[in-house]
Design a protein around this motif. Sequence first.
Motif, PDB file in Angstrom:
ATOM      1  N   HIS A  27      31.410  71.711 -26.714  1.00  0.00           N
ATOM      2  CA  HIS A  27      31.889  70.670 -25.905  1.00  0.00           C
ATOM      3  C   HIS A  27      30.136  70.545 -24.750  1.00  0.00           C
ATOM      4  CE1 HIS A  27      34.203  67.677 -23.653  1.00  0.00           C
ATOM      5  NE2 HIS A  27      33.268  68.300 -21.593  1.00  0.00           N
ATOM      6  N   GLU A  28      29.905  71.479 -24.382  1.00  0.00           N
ATOM      7  CA  GLU A  28      28.880  71.546 -23.459  1.00  0.00           C
ATOM      8  C   GLU A  28      27.676  71.437 -23.801  1.00  0.00           C
ATOM      9  OE1 GLU A  28      28.460  75.474 -21.024  1.00  0.00           O
ATOM     10  OE2 GLU A  28      30.584  75.427 -20.832  1.00  0.00           O
ATOM     11  N   ILE A  29      27.766  71.633 -25.224  1.00  0.00           N
ATOM     12  CA  ILE A  29      26.527  70.724 -25.695  1.00  0.00           C
ATOM     13  C   ILE A  29      26.146  69.732 -25.916  1.00  0.00           C
ATOM     14  CG2 ILE A  29      25.249  71.491 -27.935  1.00  0.00           C
ATOM     15  CD1 ILE A  29      25.626  74.605 -27.640  1.00  0.00           C
ATOM     16  N   PHE A  30      27.200  69.008 -26.803  1.00  0.00           N
ATOM     17  CA  PHE A  30      27.487  67.973 -26.629  1.00  0.00           C
ATOM     18  C   PHE A  30      27.032  66.420 -25.621  1.00  0.00           C
ATOM     19  CE2 PHE A  30      29.974  63.811 -27.322  1.00  0.00           C
ATOM     20  CZ  PHE A  30      29.661  63.641 -28.406  1.00  0.00           C
ATOM     21  N   HIS A  31      27.927  67.279 -24.396  1.00  0.00           N
ATOM     22  CA  HIS A  31      28.056  66.449 -23.032  1.00  0.00           C
ATOM     23  C   HIS A  31      26.577  66.627 -22.744  1.00  0.00           C
ATOM     24  CE1 HIS A  31      28.619  66.148 -18.676  1.00  0.00           C
ATOM     25  NE2 HIS A  31      29.204  65.562 -19.178  1.00  0.00           N
ATOM     26  N   LEU A  32      25.442  67.905 -23.091  1.00  0.00           N
ATOM     27  CA  LEU A  32      24.207  67.407 -22.847  1.00  0.00           C
ATOM     28  C   LEU A  32      23.722  66.869 -23.484  1.00  0.00           C
ATOM     29  CD1 LEU A  32      21.879  68.979 -20.643  1.00  0.00           C
ATOM     30  CD2 LEU A  32      21.860  70.688 -22.378  1.00  0.00           C
ATOM     31  N   LYS A  33      23.697  66.505 -24.508  1.00  0.00           N
ATOM     32  CA  LYS A  33      23.159  66.594 -25.933  1.00  0.00           C
ATOM     33  C   LYS A  33      22.590  64.385 -25.742  1.00  0.00           C
ATOM     34  CE  LYS A  33      22.326  64.965 -30.569  1.00  0.00           C
ATOM     35  NZ  LYS A  33      23.615  63.694 -30.701  1.00  0.00           N
ATOM     36  N   GLN A  34      24.454  63.803 -24.993  1.00  0.00           N
ATOM     37  CA  GLN A  34      24.505  63.071 -24.610  1.00  0.00           C
ATOM     38  C   GLN A  34      23.665  62.607 -23.168  1.00  0.00           C
ATOM     39  OE1 GLN A  34      29.018  62.590 -24.545  1.00  0.00           O
ATOM     40  NE2 GLN A  34      28.851  61.229 -25.961  1.00  0.00           N
ATOM     41  N   GLN A  42      15.663  63.972 -26.938  1.00  0.00           N
ATOM     42  CA  GLN A  42      16.409  65.496 -27.842  1.00  0.00           C
ATOM     43  C   GLN A  42      16.104  66.272 -28.280  1.00  0.00           C
ATOM     44  OE1 GLN A  42      17.857  63.327 -30.066  1.00  0.00           O
ATOM     45  NE2 GLN A  42      17.511  61.243 -28.680  1.00  0.00           N
ATOM     46  N   PHE A  43      16.982  67.735 -28.414  1.00  0.00           N
ATOM     47  CA  PHE A  43      16.674  68.362 -28.506  1.00  0.00           C
ATOM     48  C   PHE A  43      15.890  69.098 -28.915  1.00  0.00           C
ATOM     49  CE2 PHE A  43      21.387  69.211 -27.988  1.00  0.00           C
ATOM     50  CZ  PHE A  43      21.500  69.277 -25.996  1.00  0.00           C
ATOM     51  N   PRO A  44      15.068  68.816 -29.968  1.00  0.00           N
ATOM     52  CA  PRO A  44      14.485  68.691 -30.794  1.00  0.00           C
ATOM     53  C   PRO A  44      12.918  69.044 -30.141  1.00  0.00           C
ATOM     54  CG  PRO A  44      15.185  67.955 -32.576  1.00  0.00           C
ATOM     55  CD  PRO A  44      15.363  67.505 -31.321  1.00  0.00           C
ATOM     56  N   ASN A  45      12.679  68.052 -28.949  1.00  0.00           N
ATOM     57  CA  ASN A  45      11.599  68.064 -27.749  1.00  0.00           C
ATOM     58  C   ASN A  45      11.589  68.816 -27.606  1.00  0.00           C
ATOM     59  OD1 ASN A  45      11.452  65.294 -29.336  1.00  0.00           O
ATOM     60  ND2 ASN A  45      11.560  64.095 -27.775  1.00  0.00           N
ATOM     61  N   LEU A  46      12.997  70.069 -27.066  1.00  0.00           N
ATOM     62  CA  LEU A  46      12.583  71.173 -26.218  1.00  0.00           C
ATOM     63  C   LEU A  46      12.026  72.139 -26.813  1.00  0.00           C
ATOM     64  CD1 LEU A  46      16.023  70.318 -24.828  1.00  0.00           C
ATOM     65  CD2 LEU A  46      13.890  69.700 -23.353  1.00  0.00           C
ATOM     66  N   ALA A  47      12.013  72.401 -28.461  1.00  0.00           N
ATOM     67  CA  ALA A  47      11.763  73.507 -28.716  1.00  0.00           C
ATOM     68  C   ALA A  47      10.519  74.278 -28.179  1.00  0.00           C
ATOM     69  CB  ALA A  47      11.689  73.581 -29.981  1.00  0.00           C
ATOM     70  N   ILE A 105      11.690  70.860 -17.333  1.00  0.00           N
ATOM     71  CA  ILE A 105      12.754  70.360 -16.326  1.00  0.00           C
ATOM     72  C   ILE A 105      13.578  69.823 -16.205  1.00  0.00           C
ATOM     73  CG2 ILE A 105      12.079  69.874 -13.674  1.00  0.00           C
ATOM     74  CD1 ILE A 105       9.344  70.494 -14.848  1.00  0.00           C
ATOM     75  N   VAL A 106      13.849  68.036 -16.543  1.00  0.00           N
ATOM     76  CA  VAL A 106      15.404  67.762 -17.276  1.00  0.00           C
ATOM     77  C   VAL A 106      16.237  68.510 -17.608  1.00  0.00           C
ATOM     78  CG1 VAL A 106      15.663  65.589 -17.210  1.00  0.00           C
ATOM     79  CG2 VAL A 106      13.679  65.619 -16.555  1.00  0.00           C
ATOM     80  N   ALA A 107      16.068  69.115 -18.481  1.00  0.00           N
ATOM     81  CA  ALA A 107      16.890  69.228 -19.284  1.00  0.00           C
ATOM     82  C   ALA A 107      17.392  70.825 -17.966  1.00  0.00           C
ATOM     83  CB  ALA A 107      16.777  69.796 -21.038  1.00  0.00           C
ATOM     84  N   MET A 108      17.195  71.432 -17.900  1.00  0.00           N
ATOM     85  CA  MET A 108      17.154  72.744 -16.992  1.00  0.00           C
ATOM     86  C   MET A 108      17.735  72.144 -15.960  1.00  0.00           C
ATOM     87  SD  MET A 108      16.758  75.673 -18.658  1.00  0.00           S
ATOM     88  CE  MET A 108      16.688  74.806 -19.953  1.00  0.00           C
ATOM     89  N   ALA A 109      17.289  71.148 -15.151  1.00  0.00           N
ATOM     90  CA  ALA A 109      17.868  70.751 -13.302  1.00  0.00           C
ATOM     91  C   ALA A 109      19.300  70.173 -13.738  1.00  0.00           C
ATOM     92  CB  ALA A 109      17.028  69.678 -13.389  1.00  0.00           C
ATOM     93  N   TYR A 110      19.342  70.014 -14.595  1.00  0.00           N
ATOM     94  CA  TYR A 110      20.752  69.167 -15.631  1.00  0.00           C
ATOM     95  C   TYR A 110      22.008  70.461 -15.726  1.00  0.00           C
ATOM     96  CZ  TYR A 110      20.027  64.085 -14.980  1.00  0.00           C
ATOM     97  OH  TYR A 110      20.128  63.109 -14.369  1.00  0.00           O
ATOM     98  N   ILE A 111      21.577  71.478 -16.751  1.00  0.00           N
ATOM     99  CA  ILE A 111      22.127  72.172 -16.986  1.00  0.00           C
ATOM    100  C   ILE A 111      22.031  73.366 -16.130  1.00  0.00           C
ATOM    101  CG2 ILE A 111      21.957  74.984 -18.429  1.00  0.00           C
ATOM    102  CD1 ILE A 111      20.217  73.855 -20.582  1.00  0.00           C
ATOM    103  N   PRO A 115      27.857  70.964 -15.517  1.00  0.00           N
ATOM    104  CA  PRO A 115      29.559  71.407 -15.459  1.00  0.00           C
ATOM    105  C   PRO A 115      29.158  72.303 -16.827  1.00  0.00           C
ATOM    106  CG  PRO A 115      30.040  69.733 -15.681  1.00  0.00           C
ATOM    107  CD  PRO A 115      28.382  69.039 -15.861  1.00  0.00           C
ATOM    108  N   TYR A 116      28.417  73.181 -17.118  1.00  0.00           N
ATOM    109  CA  TYR A 116      27.666  73.883 -18.050  1.00  0.00           C
ATOM    110  C   TYR A 116      27.245  75.185 -17.422  1.00  0.00           C
ATOM    111  CZ  TYR A 116      25.943  69.376 -19.136  1.00  0.00           C
ATOM    112  OH  TYR A 116      25.664  67.830 -19.082  1.00  0.00           O
TER     113      TYR A 116
END
Length: 128
Positions: A27-34, A42-47, A105-111, A115-116
């Motif tokens: 659920h957390e992964i799906f919410h973060l993806k959205q 996109q997640f592949p851009n974070l690899a 940075i954006v992905a980590m800041a949101y995580i 609510p993750y």
Amino acid sequence: MLLRQVTKELKNFFPRKRSNDSVQRQHEIFHLKQRLEEFNIQFPNLAYQPSGVETQTLMEISKTVAENNELLNQLSLEKELAVEQLLASRISASPQILEDHHNFIVAMAYILSGPYPCLREYISSSTI
């Protein structure tokens, strides 16, 4: 595909947790993806895997954003990092680093601020 891989890795990381935890992580992964899709991330851009020193710098920047309501609000409203404000808040990074690693940075800041709890646990244990 990467979402499945991340989900599988998270399941392997917490093998003794109840299946309820697995559902929570998904659920957390799906919410973060959205949430990241709002930024065209996109997640592949974070690899990308930065070096150890670079990772620590990027995590410090991400924590600064996550802990600063003004920066988070601007990020949510304007869909971009407040580079000048970050640099003014004594971040020891160049504007180029902020630009090059914007997605991370954006992905980590949101995580870190969102609510993750399962993802935060995974991040904190993998960056030690």
